[in-house]
Design a protein around this motif. Sequence first.
Motif: not given
Length: 182
Positions: A136-152
Amino acid sequence: MVRVEDLNITFFHLPKNAGSSIATWLTDNVNGEEYHDEFRHASPQSLKPMFDDFGWTFCCVRNPWDRTVSWYNFFRGQGKMPISFEEYMDRIIRGETSAKYVMPINGQMKVANNVDYVMRYENLLEDFKVIQDKVNCHVPLIHTNKSKRTRYIDYYTKDKHINWIRERYKKDIDEYGFTFGE
């Protein structure tokens, strides 16, 4: 692993599957307690002797080709992987692994088969709505620790690397319908 005692919910954190983002959200928004060291990426089976009840449990799985690139880039970004992705895969296939970095990432089924709900990284924000509703909490999920790279898919230049991942993570691929290039 993160426990939300008040709600009797446990999140099992598989490496390179948005686990840091989910753990941060749980600790910041619903009083979750994040376990570290050997507990951080532990499976439900390995922790059962220490916990009477995990309550409602969940984890997040990821396409193994993408997850392998993320694993490689995580350590490369820390200066611990001074080789190309192609060399990394060749060493793994030859069995020339190290104790820490040049090694295949563990499969996901050991955890995924032992939880109540499995989210997919590829559908993270939509799947995470189940968690938000549950607590019962709808605070948005923030994507942290995301790498900057091209498509896998850009990392895989040899069919033998694609096929090795396909064989190594066959159970993950079969269970969740992962395909190369999705």
